[in-house]
Design a protein around this motif. Sequence first.
Motif, PDB file in Angstrom:
ATOM      1  N   GLN A  78     -37.399 157.380 -45.685  1.00 41.00           N
ATOM      2  CA  GLN A  78     -37.588 156.713 -44.703  1.00 41.00           C
ATOM      3  C   GLN A  78     -37.526 157.621 -42.882  1.00 41.00           C
ATOM      4  N   LYS A  79     -37.963 157.014 -42.954  1.00 44.19           N
ATOM      5  CA  LYS A  79     -37.889 158.316 -41.718  1.00 44.19           C
ATOM      6  C   LYS A  79     -36.544 157.885 -40.953  1.00 44.19           C
ATOM      7  N   VAL A  80     -36.179 159.221 -40.513  1.00 41.72           N
ATOM      8  CA  VAL A  80     -35.259 159.445 -38.927  1.00 41.72           C
ATOM      9  C   VAL A  80     -35.627 158.916 -38.254  1.00 41.72           C
ATOM     10  N   GLY A  81     -34.536 158.016 -36.955  1.00 41.72           N
ATOM     11  CA  GLY A  81     -35.210 157.705 -35.301  1.00 41.72           C
ATOM     12  C   GLY A  81     -34.731 158.989 -35.128  1.00 41.72           C
ATOM     13  N   ASN A  82     -33.448 159.078 -33.894  1.00 38.06           N
ATOM     14  CA  ASN A  82     -33.323 159.205 -32.713  1.00 38.06           C
ATOM     15  C   ASN A  82     -32.461 160.824 -33.297  1.00 38.06           C
ATOM     16  N   PHE A  83     -32.370 161.499 -34.869  1.00 36.69           N
ATOM     17  CA  PHE A  83     -31.599 162.462 -35.559  1.00 36.69           C
ATOM     18  C   PHE A  83     -31.269 163.586 -34.206  1.00 36.69           C
ATOM     19  N   ARG A  84     -31.648 163.469 -33.061  1.00 35.24           N
ATOM     20  CA  ARG A  84     -31.372 164.881 -31.948  1.00 35.24           C
ATOM     21  C   ARG A  84     -29.753 164.597 -30.916  1.00 35.24           C
ATOM     22  N   VAL A  85     -28.847 165.518 -30.921  1.00 37.33           N
ATOM     23  CA  VAL A  85     -28.180 165.191 -30.214  1.00 37.33           C
ATOM     24  C   VAL A  85     -28.534 164.830 -29.009  1.00 37.33           C
TER      25      VAL A  85
ATOM     26  N   GLU B 219     -40.818 172.657 -38.110  1.00 37.47           N
ATOM     27  CA  GLU B 219     -40.529 173.979 -38.938  1.00 37.47           C
ATOM     28  C   GLU B 219     -38.794 173.675 -39.014  1.00 37.47           C
ATOM     29  N   LYS B 220     -38.527 173.568 -38.227  1.00 40.12           N
ATOM     30  CA  LYS B 220     -37.130 173.814 -37.589  1.00 40.12           C
ATOM     31  C   LYS B 220     -36.275 172.368 -37.713  1.00 40.12           C
ATOM     32  N   GLU B 221     -36.993 171.032 -37.225  1.00 37.06           N
ATOM     33  CA  GLU B 221     -36.392 169.849 -37.739  1.00 37.06           C
ATOM     34  C   GLU B 221     -36.747 169.217 -38.668  1.00 37.06           C
TER      35      GLU B 221
ATOM     36  N   VAL C 160     -27.535 157.032 -34.403  1.00 30.39           N
ATOM     37  CA  VAL C 160     -28.336 157.641 -35.900  1.00 30.39           C
ATOM     38  C   VAL C 160     -29.145 156.324 -36.231  1.00 30.39           C
ATOM     39  N   MET C 161     -29.718 156.271 -36.125  1.00 34.67           N
ATOM     40  CA  MET C 161     -30.607 155.623 -36.819  1.00 34.67           C
ATOM     41  C   MET C 161     -31.530 155.122 -37.448  1.00 34.67           C
ATOM     42  N   LEU C 162     -32.061 154.727 -38.395  1.00 34.65           N
ATOM     43  CA  LEU C 162     -33.316 155.376 -39.119  1.00 34.65           C
ATOM     44  C   LEU C 162     -35.007 154.359 -38.432  1.00 34.65           C
ATOM     45  N   ALA C 163     -35.670 155.012 -38.406  1.00 34.09           N
ATOM     46  CA  ALA C 163     -37.199 154.773 -37.104  1.00 34.09           C
ATOM     47  C   ALA C 163     -37.159 153.280 -37.319  1.00 34.09           C
ATOM     48  N   ALA C 164     -37.899 152.920 -36.542  1.00 34.34           N
ATOM     49  CA  ALA C 164     -38.688 151.328 -36.309  1.00 34.34           C
ATOM     50  C   ALA C 164     -39.578 151.604 -37.176  1.00 34.34           C
ATOM     51  N   ASN C 165     -40.576 151.647 -37.779  1.00 35.47           N
ATOM     52  CA  ASN C 165     -41.004 151.624 -38.725  1.00 35.47           C
ATOM     53  C   ASN C 165     -40.639 151.939 -40.863  1.00 35.47           C
ATOM     54  N   SER C 166     -39.390 152.257 -40.553  1.00 34.35           N
ATOM     55  CA  SER C 166     -38.663 152.021 -41.304  1.00 34.35           C
ATOM     56  C   SER C 166     -38.629 150.691 -42.352  1.00 34.35           C
ATOM     57  N   ASP C 167     -37.952 150.578 -43.521  1.00 34.75           N
ATOM     58  CA  ASP C 167     -38.069 149.035 -43.580  1.00 34.75           C
ATOM     59  C   ASP C 167     -37.111 148.284 -43.122  1.00 34.75           C
ATOM     60  N   VAL C 168     -35.566 148.973 -43.207  1.00 34.34           N
ATOM     61  CA  VAL C 168     -34.794 148.401 -42.782  1.00 34.34           C
ATOM     62  C   VAL C 168     -34.807 147.681 -40.932  1.00 34.34           C
ATOM     63  N   LYS C 169     -35.383 148.499 -40.511  1.00 33.70           N
ATOM     64  CA  LYS C 169     -35.524 148.684 -38.549  1.00 33.70           C
ATOM     65  C   LYS C 169     -36.888 147.338 -38.756  1.00 33.70           C
ATOM     66  N   GLY C 170     -37.768 147.051 -39.583  1.00 38.51           N
ATOM     67  CA  GLY C 170     -38.455 146.253 -40.059  1.00 38.51           C
ATOM     68  C   GLY C 170     -38.297 144.679 -40.487  1.00 38.51           C
ATOM     69  N   GLN C 171     -37.533 144.743 -41.542  1.00 41.78           N
ATOM     70  CA  GLN C 171     -36.607 143.380 -41.867  1.00 41.78           C
ATOM     71  C   GLN C 171     -35.542 142.785 -40.899  1.00 41.78           C
TER      72      GLN C 171
ATOM     73  N   TYR D 146     -36.430 163.149 -42.163  1.00 44.85           N
ATOM     74  CA  TYR D 146     -36.439 161.466 -43.435  1.00 44.85           C
ATOM     75  C   TYR D 146     -35.030 161.641 -43.770  1.00 44.85           C
ATOM     76  N   CYS D 147     -34.586 160.281 -44.884  1.00 46.80           N
ATOM     77  CA  CYS D 147     -33.686 160.761 -45.747  1.00 46.80           C
ATOM     78  C   CYS D 147     -33.839 159.975 -46.236  1.00 46.80           C
ATOM     79  N   MET D 148     -33.214 160.161 -48.256  1.00 46.05           N
ATOM     80  CA  MET D 148     -33.398 158.620 -48.968  1.00 46.05           C
ATOM     81  C   MET D 148     -32.294 157.704 -48.893  1.00 46.05           C
ATOM     82  N   TRP D 149     -33.147 156.697 -48.925  1.00 44.37           N
ATOM     83  CA  TRP D 149     -32.165 155.393 -48.723  1.00 44.37           C
ATOM     84  C   TRP D 149     -32.714 154.402 -49.619  1.00 44.37           C
TER      85      TRP D 149
END
Length: 916
Positions: free
Chosen positions: A424-431, A409-411, A503-514, A416-419
């Motif tokens: 789109q799912k965000v990958g490593n959003f934790r510092v 709930e906290k995270e 911090v990048m998008l997750a592996a299953n995002s459109d950008v990473k897939g492309q 997600y972000c709006m691209w």
Amino acid sequence: MTDSEDDKPLLKSAKSRDTIPAAVDQAMDKQLPSNGKLEPGISMAMGPIEDMDVDKPTTNGATNAKRKSAMGNGKSYKESTDSEDDDKPLQKRRKTTKPAESDDEDDVPLQKLPRASAAQIGEESDDDMPLNKKLQKEKAVIEKRAEKEAKAMRTEDKTADAKKKAVKKESDDEDDKPLVKKRKPAVKQDSDDDDDVPLVKKKPAPKKQANGTAKKVKKEESEDDEKPLSKKAPAKKGKKETTAAPAKGKGKAKTYADAEEEGEEEEEYKWWEAEMQGDGTIKWNTLEHNGVVFPPEYEPLPKNVKMLYDGVPVTLAKDAEEIAHAFGSMLHSTHNVENPTFQKNFFADFKEVLDKTGHATDKNGNRIKIKEFAKCDFKPIFEHVDAERQAKKSLPAAEKKKIKAEKDEKEGPYLYCMWDGRKQKVGNFRVEPPGLFRGRGEHPKTGKWKKRVSPEQITINIGKEAMVPKPPEGHKWKEVKHDQEGTWLAMWQENINGAYKYVMLAANSDVKGQSDWKKFEKARELKKHIDYIRKDYTKELKAEEMAIRQRATAVYLIDQFALRAGNEKGEDEADTVGCCSLKFEHVTLRPPNTVIFDFLGKDSIRFYNEFEVDNQVFKNLKIFKRSPKGDGDEIFDRITTSGLNKHLSNYMPGLTAKVFRTYNASWTMANLLREMKVSSKVPIPERVKDYNDANRKVAIICNHKRTVAASHEQQMGKMEDRINTLRYQQYRIKQMMLDLDSKLKKKKGADYFALPDGLDEEWVKEHQEALVEEQRNKIKKKFEKDNEKLLAEGEKELKAKVLEERLEVADELETKFKQERKKGKIEAEGKGPSVEKYVQQLEKLDQRIATLKTQSEDRENNKEVALGTSKINYIDPRLTVVFSKKFDVPIERFFSKTLRDKFNWAINSVDEDWEF
């Protein structure tokens, strides 16, 4: 370089001559045998060798002239003699058009016939022989096929270009005509009726996608394909077009609020079915996100938990205690904490903080200066941390779920972000939290302290119109950017290697897939040019100019042996190297043509291998290592990685050295799968093993090795125990058959009903006791779960008496086993027991045993090979999908849930007929 220059003292490092005199080549030609044949890379050994003869010229050239065939540059050496073929294994003999020489062979004395190898007579080859040696013939065939396909592809492209020009010319001629009166392009003939139909009403033909599959496209797309670019209709609103220039929705881009109002997730956007364009500079138009999640602040240890110094409990300042806590919590990881480099680096950083914070104090407040690592005792810290770990593990399932739910709930807002209006799912959003750097392999900085990252170090990348996420109270961001060319959301610089973390998008995002799709498509494009590149570097291996010869030799090593190109390293970085940065001591030459590489590769992992190379390459390496060069001097001192990549880009836009690894891995796998004939009747584990066997060959070609896991023997032992358990079950069933029909012993023989080999009465007793204990544990766990469920529902717990009643089942089993051992007889059990039913049970157990043996063999074969690296990063995932669909194996057997999300584009874009 002149002779006088040779006599000058070396100031920094020895340098190769600008050119290679013909006399040098001729002198070495006399020393070395010349087979001239450019063979694919062959690994000769996986470990060190003894009594190595370094750079010693051969004394008998004839003994090594085994491969005398046409060279890659079109020239050829003298034909091999028949006696030479006799000395070769059968699979290495050249195919000729000569008639069979059976009559001549009859006259040869038997003792002179070549000795057959294990592989030739159908036996398993020697385990000590590396797989690369066995891959020689396979790889040679694969590379010849690559040359043929490259030529065929170029011919096909020329034909297609000619047709496009014809269509374009005809289309340009008709631009002035009304659209309804345009003639249909002459490249495709349909019925006469179609000629009278306006073009805008014609049914579009299936369009060939960039990924190789034919997909039906919308009418508007088909119409636009027939028009000049200047006259194409504008894209409809709301339609997603490409990655480089994403289409906007009606009005402004969707926000988080819009996404929440929609409720269910929007329909999946199949970007792989859209027409791909070049990689433009603009990656997004609108971008919204909530920033990053910081790790919690350090909580000091309880007052009764202290580090000991020289046997005395000491109190540390918070910052110093945090570092001590990090080391103490790792005491179970002996691989790290017992490493002298790890200890040295840790204590250096620890002392630095101690000097700033005043070191330590004892219980009376007296200052104690910590000077020696050997006097530090972190065991009290470890015991405290370990107790916390165990307590966390033993928490009730309901409590664990509650903690996880609170964390989720906290995270949630950061997931997600709006691209460009798409969620789109965000990958490593934790510092990254602070801790001790481990590194991989023999990293020189292992053990150093990774400092806590503050908001003041973090740069945020976000859309201009979006709301900038708020930093923690009392802090501010380092900078806020609106970099539309970047695909990162946040970044900072870590203190160990000075590297930037993104911090990048997750592996299953459109950008990473492309990005993945483009990488593998680039490797597919290399198919068209690989023959030209190989011919060129084969010719340039004899170039007079040193820089050109070094470049050709480097490309040869990169292409044939999958060496990484390598980059220059700073003084404070790990001494890792690649092909272009190899030094004198990293390469040892053993005549006639074996090269031994020994260096720290990527991630500081030792690369050790022996390769047979083309004789010209061997000769070149001797030249590159000539005196006055010595340890520390670069072998390829006339080229750089950037210069090499610039040269390669002349063959194909975007071609770099690393593309060869992807190409060779995917092309090899494609050919291995093409030749594979797997029956659907074969059990799935055997089909999986066939895939893994092919994957292993690719991994070895790419040098993806790993050290044998410490738990490997334990895992193999567990698998053997499972097999023995099934064998024992078969023994029990056979005894039950005897109980029903004692005459079976005479029919099938006493051996059929005896205990299986390797099992004795002592093993049986221990196994039965383990079965009883296992059942007791299952009953207890079930009892605990039932109570947790009742408490969660607000009801009373079950009484202890209920557990005692349930445990009676295990007590009965224990009594039963004791009676069986005492009587030496196993009675038939089960509903309606019969010999026929027991025979069916035996057959099922046979299948399970065979499956486990297959899996065991597969695991043993893969213990030193990292299959995942090649499967995930270098083999086109569409090839794995092809195998899955062609041989009816669930894709879950190859890709985990995470990988299925990452390669969703591959799973949904190809069928079993797709080819790399």
